[in-house]
Design a protein around this motif. Structure first.
Motif, short mmCIF file in Angstrom:
data_model
loop_
_atom_site.label_atom_id
_atom_site.label_comp_id
_atom_site.label_asym_id
_atom_site.label_seq_id
_atom_site.Cartn_x
_atom_site.Cartn_y
_atom_site.Cartn_z
N GLY A 1 2.79 16.38 13.16
CA GLY A 1 3.24 15.82 12.16
C GLY A 1 3.50 13.93 11.90
N ALA A 2 3.79 13.75 13.09
CA ALA A 2 4.18 12.35 13.84
C ALA A 2 2.80 11.27 14.07
CB ALA A 2 5.12 12.07 14.68
N ALA A 3 2.12 12.19 14.34
CA ALA A 3 0.45 11.42 14.86
C ALA A 3 -0.14 11.01 13.30
CB ALA A 3 -0.02 12.41 15.63
N MET A 4 0.08 12.31 12.81
CA MET A 4 -0.52 12.09 11.65
C MET A 4 0.23 10.92 10.36
SD MET A 4 -0.79 16.06 10.24
CE MET A 4 -1.61 15.61 8.16
N GLY A 5 1.18 10.52 10.64
CA GLY A 5 1.99 9.72 9.63
C GLY A 5 1.57 7.83 10.44
N GLN A 6 1.42 8.37 12.41
CA GLN A 6 0.97 6.67 12.64
C GLN A 6 -0.36 6.93 12.35
OE1 GLN A 6 2.60 6.78 16.10
NE2 GLN A 6 1.44 4.38 17.18
N ALA A 7 -1.19 7.64 12.24
CA ALA A 7 -2.56 7.00 11.75
C ALA A 7 -2.43 7.37 10.54
CB ALA A 7 -3.26 8.42 12.58
N ALA A 8 -1.86 7.19 9.86
CA ALA A 8 -2.22 6.67 8.21
C ALA A 8 -1.50 5.79 8.19
CB ALA A 8 -1.03 8.02 7.59
N ALA A 9 -0.78 5.26 9.01
CA ALA A 9 0.04 4.31 8.68
C ALA A 9 -0.89 2.83 9.17
CB ALA A 9 0.99 3.85 9.13
N GLU A 10 -1.88 3.24 10.09
CA GLU A 10 -2.39 2.47 10.71
C GLU A 10 -4.03 2.34 9.65
OE1 GLU A 10 -3.10 4.43 15.14
OE2 GLU A 10 -1.35 3.31 15.11
N LEU A 11 -4.25 3.02 9.23
CA LEU A 11 -5.26 2.98 8.40
C LEU A 11 -5.11 2.09 7.30
CD1 LEU A 11 -6.30 6.55 8.09
CD2 LEU A 11 -8.23 4.54 9.36
N LEU A 12 -3.88 2.29 6.74
CA LEU A 12 -3.43 1.48 5.55
C LEU A 12 -3.69 0.00 5.99
CD1 LEU A 12 -2.43 1.57 2.99
CD2 LEU A 12 -0.13 1.37 3.38
N LEU A 13 -2.53 -0.30 7.40
CA LEU A 13 -2.84 -1.66 8.20
C LEU A 13 -4.18 -2.30 7.40
CD1 LEU A 13 0.36 -1.20 10.00
CD2 LEU A 13 0.83 -1.94 7.89
N GLU A 14 -4.61 -1.39 8.56
CA GLU A 14 -6.13 -1.97 8.61
C GLU A 14 -6.96 -2.16 7.29
OE1 GLU A 14 -10.15 0.53 9.42
OE2 GLU A 14 -9.28 0.30 11.04
N GLU A 15 -6.31 -1.63 5.96
CA GLU A 15 -7.24 -1.97 4.83
C GLU A 15 -6.57 -3.23 4.31
OE1 GLU A 15 -8.14 0.26 0.26
OE2 GLU A 15 -7.52 1.47 1.96
N MET A 16 -4.94 -2.59 4.60
CA MET A 16 -4.56 -4.45 3.35
C MET A 16 -5.33 -5.35 4.33
SD MET A 16 -0.65 -2.45 4.16
CE MET A 16 0.60 -3.86 3.82
N LYS A 17 -5.52 -5.66 5.60
CA LYS A 17 -5.53 -6.93 6.55
C LYS A 17 -7.79 -6.94 6.29
CE LYS A 17 -4.56 -6.05 10.34
NZ LYS A 17 -4.42 -5.96 12.21
N GLY B 1 0.52 -1.04 -0.24
CA GLY B 1 0.32 -0.19 -0.21
C GLY B 1 1.14 1.76 0.24
N VAL B 2 0.69 2.66 -0.03
CA VAL B 2 1.19 3.36 -0.58
C VAL B 2 0.11 4.99 0.34
CG1 VAL B 2 1.24 5.73 -1.86
CG2 VAL B 2 2.22 3.09 -2.39
N LEU B 3 0.98 5.58 1.25
CA LEU B 3 0.44 6.27 2.01
C LEU B 3 1.31 8.04 1.72
CD1 LEU B 3 2.05 5.35 5.16
CD2 LEU B 3 0.00 5.55 4.55
N LEU B 4 0.36 9.27 1.04
CA LEU B 4 0.98 9.85 -0.09
C LEU B 4 0.14 11.68 0.55
CD1 LEU B 4 1.39 11.04 -3.10
CD2 LEU B 4 -1.14 10.15 -3.71
N SER B 5 0.90 12.54 0.75
CA SER B 5 1.18 13.65 1.26
C SER B 5 1.04 14.33 -0.16
CB SER B 5 1.95 14.02 2.34
OG SER B 5 3.49 13.81 2.17
N PRO B 6 0.07 14.59 -0.84
CA PRO B 6 0.29 15.28 -1.88
C PRO B 6 -0.02 16.85 -1.79
CG PRO B 6 -1.87 14.58 -2.21
CD PRO B 6 -1.36 13.72 -0.89
N MET B 7 0.90 17.99 -2.83
CA MET B 7 0.37 19.31 -2.47
C MET B 7 -0.45 19.59 -3.46
SD MET B 7 2.50 20.57 0.18
CE MET B 7 2.38 22.06 1.01
#
Length: 337
Positions: free
Chosen positions: A291-307, A115-121
Protein backbone atom coordinates in the motif's frame (compact mmCIF):
# COMPACT_ATOMS: atom_id res chain seq x y z
CA UNK A 1 -3.68 41.57 6.75
CA UNK A 2 -4.57 45.26 6.82
CA UNK A 3 -5.58 44.90 10.48
CA UNK A 4 -2.30 43.14 11.30
CA UNK A 5 -0.28 45.78 9.45
CA UNK A 6 -2.11 48.60 11.27
CA UNK A 7 -1.70 46.92 14.67
CA UNK A 8 2.01 46.23 14.12
CA UNK A 9 2.71 49.61 12.53
CA UNK A 10 4.13 48.16 9.31
CA UNK A 11 3.08 47.89 5.67
CA UNK A 12 0.87 45.12 4.24
CA UNK A 13 3.86 44.05 2.12
CA UNK A 14 5.88 43.51 5.31
CA UNK A 15 3.13 41.34 6.79
CA UNK A 16 3.05 39.31 3.57
CA UNK A 17 6.81 38.85 3.69
CA UNK A 18 6.71 37.67 7.31
CA UNK A 19 4.11 35.03 6.36
CA UNK A 20 5.51 33.94 3.00
CA UNK A 21 9.16 35.08 2.82
CA UNK A 22 10.41 35.63 6.39
CA UNK A 23 14.05 35.67 5.29
CA UNK A 24 13.44 39.16 3.80
CA UNK A 25 12.41 40.70 7.14
CA UNK A 26 14.55 41.59 10.16
CA UNK A 27 14.19 39.53 13.31
CA UNK A 28 12.81 42.48 15.29
CA UNK A 29 10.14 43.30 12.70
CA UNK A 30 9.22 39.64 12.33
CA UNK A 31 8.69 39.36 16.08
CA UNK A 32 6.59 42.54 16.02
CA UNK A 33 4.36 41.23 13.21
CA UNK A 34 3.99 37.76 14.75
CA UNK A 35 2.95 39.34 18.04
CA UNK A 36 0.24 41.27 16.18
CA UNK A 37 -0.90 38.08 14.41
CA UNK A 38 -1.16 36.26 17.77
CA UNK A 39 -3.00 39.17 19.41
CA UNK A 40 -5.57 39.48 16.61
CA UNK A 41 -5.96 35.75 15.95
CA UNK A 42 -5.16 36.20 12.25
CA UNK A 43 -5.22 33.03 10.09
CA UNK A 44 -4.22 33.25 6.44
CA UNK A 45 -7.05 32.49 3.98
CA UNK A 46 -5.34 29.83 1.90
CA UNK A 47 -8.30 29.52 -0.51
CA UNK A 48 -8.13 33.27 -1.23
CA UNK A 49 -4.36 33.03 -1.65
CA UNK A 50 -4.81 30.18 -4.12
CA UNK A 51 -7.27 32.28 -6.14
CA UNK A 52 -4.89 35.23 -6.18
CA UNK A 53 -1.71 33.32 -7.01
CA UNK A 54 -3.13 30.46 -9.08
CA UNK A 55 -1.17 27.98 -6.94
CA UNK A 56 -1.98 25.77 -3.97
CA UNK A 57 0.00 24.04 -1.26
CA UNK A 58 -2.42 21.11 -0.77
CA UNK A 59 -3.55 17.93 -2.48
CA UNK A 60 -6.55 15.83 -1.44
CA UNK A 61 -6.85 12.09 -0.96
CA UNK A 62 -10.16 10.20 -0.65
CA UNK A 63 -9.70 6.69 0.70
CA UNK A 64 -12.23 3.87 0.51
CA UNK A 65 -11.97 2.70 4.12
CA UNK A 66 -9.52 3.79 6.82
CA UNK A 67 -10.53 0.83 8.98
CA UNK A 68 -8.46 -1.20 6.50
CA UNK A 69 -4.75 -0.62 7.08
CA UNK A 70 -4.08 -1.09 3.35
CA UNK A 71 -5.58 2.36 2.82
CA UNK A 72 -3.71 3.76 5.82
CA UNK A 73 -0.51 2.53 4.17
CA UNK A 74 -1.56 4.25 0.93
CA UNK A 75 -1.97 7.50 2.88
CA UNK A 76 1.50 7.15 4.44
CA UNK A 77 3.05 6.62 1.01
CA UNK A 78 1.17 9.57 -0.49
CA UNK A 79 2.18 11.80 2.40
CA UNK A 80 5.81 10.86 1.86
CA UNK A 81 5.50 11.85 -1.80
CA UNK A 82 3.77 15.14 -0.94
CA UNK A 83 6.26 16.02 1.83
CA UNK A 84 9.13 15.62 -0.62
CA UNK A 85 7.91 18.66 -2.58
CA UNK A 86 6.51 20.71 0.31
CA UNK A 87 2.81 19.98 -0.22
CA UNK A 88 0.22 19.16 2.44
CA UNK A 89 -1.97 16.08 2.16
CA UNK A 90 -5.65 16.41 3.13
CA UNK A 91 -7.40 13.07 3.74
CA UNK A 92 -11.06 12.07 3.58
CA UNK A 93 -12.43 8.65 4.58
CA UNK A 94 -15.32 7.53 2.36
CA UNK A 95 -16.00 4.50 4.62
CA UNK A 96 -17.17 2.52 1.55
CA UNK A 97 -20.00 5.05 1.06
CA UNK A 98 -20.25 6.49 -2.46
CA UNK A 99 -22.25 9.52 -1.25
CA UNK A 100 -19.58 10.36 1.30
CA UNK A 101 -16.88 9.85 -1.32
CA UNK A 102 -18.61 12.37 -3.59
CA UNK A 103 -18.99 14.81 -0.69
CA UNK A 104 -15.24 14.74 -0.13
CA UNK A 105 -14.56 15.27 -3.82
CA UNK A 106 -16.79 18.35 -3.73
CA UNK A 107 -15.10 19.58 -0.56
CA UNK A 108 -11.63 19.27 -2.09
CA UNK A 109 -12.89 20.90 -5.29
CA UNK A 110 -14.23 23.88 -3.31
CA UNK A 111 -10.94 24.05 -1.38
CA UNK A 112 -9.19 24.30 -4.76
CA UNK A 113 -6.60 21.66 -3.98
CA UNK A 114 -3.94 21.14 -6.60
CA UNK A 115 -5.10 17.61 -7.38
CA UNK A 116 -6.80 14.56 -5.88
CA UNK A 117 -5.82 10.94 -5.20
CA UNK A 118 -8.85 8.63 -5.18
CA UNK A 119 -9.13 4.97 -4.13
CA UNK A 120 -12.75 4.02 -4.93
CA UNK A 121 -14.41 0.64 -4.57
CA UNK A 122 -17.06 1.21 -7.23
CA UNK A 123 -17.58 3.10 -10.50
CA UNK A 124 -16.73 6.77 -9.90
CA UNK A 125 -16.60 8.13 -13.43
CA UNK A 126 -19.09 10.97 -12.86
CA UNK A 127 -17.10 12.42 -9.96
CA UNK A 128 -13.81 12.00 -11.80
CA UNK A 129 -15.09 13.77 -14.90
CA UNK A 130 -16.53 16.63 -12.82
CA UNK A 131 -13.24 17.19 -11.01
CA UNK A 132 -11.19 17.06 -14.20
CA UNK A 133 -13.56 19.46 -15.96
CA UNK A 134 -12.71 21.94 -13.20
CA UNK A 135 -9.01 21.59 -13.95
CA UNK A 136 -8.32 19.26 -11.04
CA UNK A 137 -5.79 16.49 -11.90
CA UNK A 138 -6.63 13.06 -10.45
CA UNK A 139 -4.89 9.73 -9.94
CA UNK A 140 -6.76 6.51 -9.08
CA UNK A 141 -5.44 3.84 -6.71
CA UNK A 142 -6.38 0.16 -6.67
CA UNK A 143 -9.23 0.65 -9.14
CA UNK A 144 -9.28 0.55 -12.93
CA UNK A 145 -11.98 3.01 -14.03
CA UNK A 146 -13.31 2.48 -17.54
CA UNK A 147 -13.38 5.71 -19.54
CA UNK A 148 -11.44 7.77 -17.00
CA UNK A 149 -8.94 10.30 -18.34
CA UNK A 150 -6.34 10.00 -15.59
CA UNK A 151 -3.33 8.07 -14.32
CA UNK A 152 -3.82 4.90 -12.29
CA UNK A 153 -1.75 2.92 -9.78
CA UNK A 154 -2.83 -0.70 -9.42
CA UNK A 155 -1.77 -3.70 -7.44
CA UNK A 156 -2.26 -6.86 -9.45
CA UNK A 157 -5.25 -8.20 -7.50
CA UNK A 158 -5.68 -11.20 -9.77
CA UNK A 159 -2.07 -12.11 -9.05
CA UNK A 160 -2.81 -11.68 -5.32
CA UNK A 161 -5.51 -14.35 -5.49
CA UNK A 162 -3.27 -16.57 -7.61
CA UNK A 163 -0.30 -16.27 -5.24
CA UNK A 164 -2.49 -17.11 -2.24
CA UNK A 165 -4.00 -20.22 -3.85
CA UNK A 166 -0.67 -21.41 -5.28
CA UNK A 167 0.87 -21.22 -1.82
CA UNK A 168 -1.83 -23.52 -0.45
CA UNK A 169 -1.37 -25.96 -3.33
CA UNK A 170 2.40 -25.99 -2.84
CA UNK A 171 1.96 -26.84 0.85
CA UNK A 172 -0.08 -29.91 -0.11
CA UNK A 173 -3.66 -28.63 0.17
CA UNK A 174 -6.06 -30.22 -2.32
CA UNK A 175 -9.47 -28.81 -1.34
CA UNK A 176 -9.26 -25.02 -1.63
CA UNK A 177 -12.01 -22.74 -0.34
CA UNK A 178 -12.30 -19.13 -1.55
CA UNK A 179 -14.25 -17.01 0.95
CA UNK A 180 -15.56 -13.67 -0.32
CA UNK A 181 -18.52 -11.34 -0.59
CA UNK A 182 -19.36 -8.28 -2.70
CA UNK A 183 -17.97 -9.56 -5.97
CA UNK A 184 -19.01 -6.25 -7.55
CA UNK A 185 -15.97 -4.72 -5.81
CA UNK A 186 -13.24 -4.80 -8.44
CA UNK A 187 -10.43 -6.13 -6.19
CA UNK A 188 -12.69 -8.91 -4.87
CA UNK A 189 -13.61 -10.05 -8.38
CA UNK A 190 -10.00 -9.95 -9.55
CA UNK A 191 -8.77 -12.01 -6.58
CA UNK A 192 -11.49 -14.59 -7.30
CA UNK A 193 -10.21 -14.91 -10.88
CA UNK A 194 -6.67 -15.45 -9.60
CA UNK A 195 -7.75 -18.23 -7.25
CA UNK A 196 -9.74 -19.90 -10.03
CA UNK A 197 -6.74 -19.74 -12.36
CA UNK A 198 -4.41 -21.31 -9.80
CA UNK A 199 -6.82 -24.20 -9.20
CA UNK A 200 -7.60 -24.65 -12.89
CA UNK A 201 -3.95 -25.15 -13.82
CA UNK A 202 -3.34 -27.69 -11.02
CA UNK A 203 -4.55 -31.26 -11.39
CA UNK A 204 -6.22 -32.98 -8.46
CA UNK A 205 -7.24 -29.77 -6.66
CA UNK A 206 -10.87 -28.84 -5.98
CA UNK A 207 -12.29 -25.36 -5.42
CA UNK A 208 -15.27 -24.41 -3.26
CA UNK A 209 -16.45 -20.80 -3.38
CA UNK A 210 -18.01 -19.70 -0.09
CA UNK A 211 -20.05 -16.50 -0.11
CA UNK A 212 -20.31 -13.96 2.73
CA UNK A 213 -22.57 -10.96 3.29
CA UNK A 214 -19.66 -8.61 3.91
CA UNK A 215 -15.89 -8.48 4.16
CA UNK A 216 -15.38 -8.26 7.92
CA UNK A 217 -14.38 -10.27 10.96
CA UNK A 218 -17.95 -11.33 11.80
CA UNK A 219 -18.33 -12.78 8.29
CA UNK A 220 -15.27 -14.92 8.93
CA UNK A 221 -16.67 -16.12 12.26
CA UNK A 222 -19.87 -17.24 10.50
CA UNK A 223 -17.84 -19.22 7.96
CA UNK A 224 -15.78 -20.81 10.76
CA UNK A 225 -19.00 -21.93 12.47
CA UNK A 226 -20.16 -23.59 9.24
CA UNK A 227 -16.81 -25.30 8.64
CA UNK A 228 -16.58 -26.60 12.18
CA UNK A 229 -19.94 -28.32 11.74
CA UNK A 230 -18.88 -30.26 8.65
CA UNK A 231 -17.32 -33.70 8.42
CA UNK A 232 -13.58 -33.59 7.70
CA UNK A 233 -13.98 -34.87 4.14
CA UNK A 234 -16.62 -32.21 3.35
CA UNK A 235 -14.64 -29.13 4.30
CA UNK A 236 -11.68 -27.39 2.59
CA UNK A 237 -8.20 -28.09 3.89
CA UNK A 238 -7.02 -24.66 2.70
CA UNK A 239 -8.81 -21.29 2.70
CA UNK A 240 -8.09 -18.14 0.71
CA UNK A 241 -10.01 -15.28 2.35
CA UNK A 242 -10.48 -12.20 0.17
CA UNK A 243 -9.72 -9.90 3.14
CA UNK A 244 -7.55 -10.34 6.21
CA UNK A 245 -10.53 -9.49 8.42
CA UNK A 246 -12.44 -12.50 7.06
CA UNK A 247 -9.32 -14.65 7.44
CA UNK A 248 -8.85 -13.58 11.07
CA UNK A 249 -12.51 -14.31 11.80
CA UNK A 250 -12.12 -17.82 10.36
CA UNK A 251 -8.89 -18.45 12.27
CA UNK A 252 -10.34 -17.22 15.57
CA UNK A 253 -13.62 -19.07 15.09
CA UNK A 254 -11.81 -22.34 14.38
CA UNK A 255 -9.33 -21.71 17.19
CA UNK A 256 -12.25 -21.55 19.63
CA UNK A 257 -13.07 -25.16 18.82
CA UNK A 258 -10.80 -28.07 19.58
CA UNK A 259 -12.14 -30.10 16.66
CA UNK A 260 -10.56 -28.11 13.78
CA UNK A 261 -7.03 -26.71 13.98
CA UNK A 262 -5.27 -23.97 11.97
CA UNK A 263 -3.12 -24.86 10.09
CA UNK A 264 -3.18 -28.59 10.87
CA UNK A 265 -6.68 -29.20 9.53
CA UNK A 266 -7.30 -26.00 7.58
CA UNK A 267 -4.60 -23.60 6.41
CA UNK A 268 -5.73 -19.96 6.03
CA UNK A 269 -4.36 -17.19 3.79
CA UNK A 270 -5.45 -13.54 3.70
CA UNK A 271 -5.12 -11.23 0.72
CA UNK A 272 -3.96 -7.87 2.14
CA UNK A 273 -1.39 -8.26 4.95
CA UNK A 274 -3.13 -5.73 7.16
CA UNK A 275 -1.71 -4.96 10.58
CA UNK A 276 -4.42 -7.27 11.93
CA UNK A 277 -2.68 -10.20 10.23
CA UNK A 278 -0.33 -10.47 13.21
CA UNK A 279 -2.82 -9.81 16.00
CA UNK A 280 -5.11 -12.89 15.92
CA UNK A 281 -4.74 -16.19 17.76
CA UNK A 282 -2.73 -17.50 14.79
CA UNK A 283 -0.38 -15.19 12.88
CA UNK A 284 -1.83 -14.94 9.38
CA UNK A 285 -0.06 -15.83 6.15
CA UNK A 286 -1.07 -13.07 3.75
CA UNK A 287 -0.47 -11.58 0.34
CA UNK A 288 1.29 -8.24 0.73
CA UNK A 289 -0.27 -5.52 -1.43
CA UNK A 290 2.40 -2.81 -0.93
CA UNK A 291 0.00 0.00 0.00
CA UNK A 292 2.74 2.51 0.84
CA UNK A 293 4.40 1.97 -2.53
CA UNK A 294 1.05 2.50 -4.24
CA UNK A 295 0.44 5.76 -2.38
CA UNK A 296 3.88 7.15 -3.11
CA UNK A 297 3.68 6.22 -6.81
CA UNK A 298 0.25 7.86 -7.06
CA UNK A 299 1.48 11.06 -5.42
CA UNK A 300 4.43 11.21 -7.80
CA UNK A 301 2.15 10.79 -10.84
CA UNK A 302 -0.16 13.52 -9.54
CA UNK A 303 2.68 15.95 -8.88
CA UNK A 304 4.11 15.24 -12.31
CA UNK A 305 0.78 16.15 -13.92
CA UNK A 306 0.42 19.28 -11.75
CA UNK A 307 3.81 20.53 -12.99
CA UNK A 308 3.23 19.68 -16.66
CA UNK A 309 1.69 22.36 -18.94
CA UNK A 310 -1.91 21.68 -19.93
CA UNK A 311 -2.24 19.21 -22.80
CA UNK A 312 1.31 17.86 -22.53
CA UNK A 313 0.86 15.27 -19.77
CA UNK A 314 0.51 11.64 -20.89
CA UNK A 315 -1.52 9.43 -18.57
CA UNK A 316 -0.13 6.03 -17.67
CA UNK A 317 -0.80 3.07 -15.42
CA UNK A 318 1.68 1.78 -12.83
CA UNK A 319 1.21 -1.86 -11.85
CA UNK A 320 2.68 -3.09 -8.55
CA UNK A 321 3.11 -6.82 -8.01
CA UNK A 322 2.10 -8.37 -4.68
CA UNK A 323 4.30 -10.56 -2.52
CA UNK A 324 3.60 -13.23 0.10
CA UNK A 325 4.40 -13.21 3.82
CA UNK A 326 4.29 -16.75 5.28
CA UNK A 327 3.27 -17.04 8.93
CA UNK A 328 1.83 -19.67 11.26
CA UNK A 329 -1.61 -20.00 9.64
CA UNK A 330 -0.12 -22.10 6.82
CA UNK A 331 3.25 -23.17 8.18
CA UNK A 332 2.85 -26.64 9.68
CA UNK A 333 5.71 -27.28 12.16
CA UNK A 334 8.18 -29.97 11.18
CA UNK A 335 7.68 -33.29 13.02
CA UNK A 336 9.90 -33.88 16.03
CA UNK A 337 12.83 -36.29 15.50
Amino acid sequence: MQDVARFAGVSIATVSNVINRPEKVSAATTEQVRAAIAELGFVRNDAARSLATGTTSSIGMVLADLDNSLFVDMAHGAQQGADAVGLRLLIGNAACDMTRQDDYLRLFDEARVGGVLLSPMEDSLAGIERMRSHGRPMVLLNFEQSGADCCTVLVDNEEAGYVAARHLVETGRTRIGFVAGRDYYQPVHARRLGVQRAVRETGGVELEEIGTDGLGFEDGLAVAHDLAGRAADRRPDGIVAVTDEIANGIAEGLHATSAVQVPGDIAVVGCEDNRSARSGPVALTAVQLEGAAMGQAAAELLLEEMKTPAGEHRHRTVMIRPGLVVRASTAVPAPQA
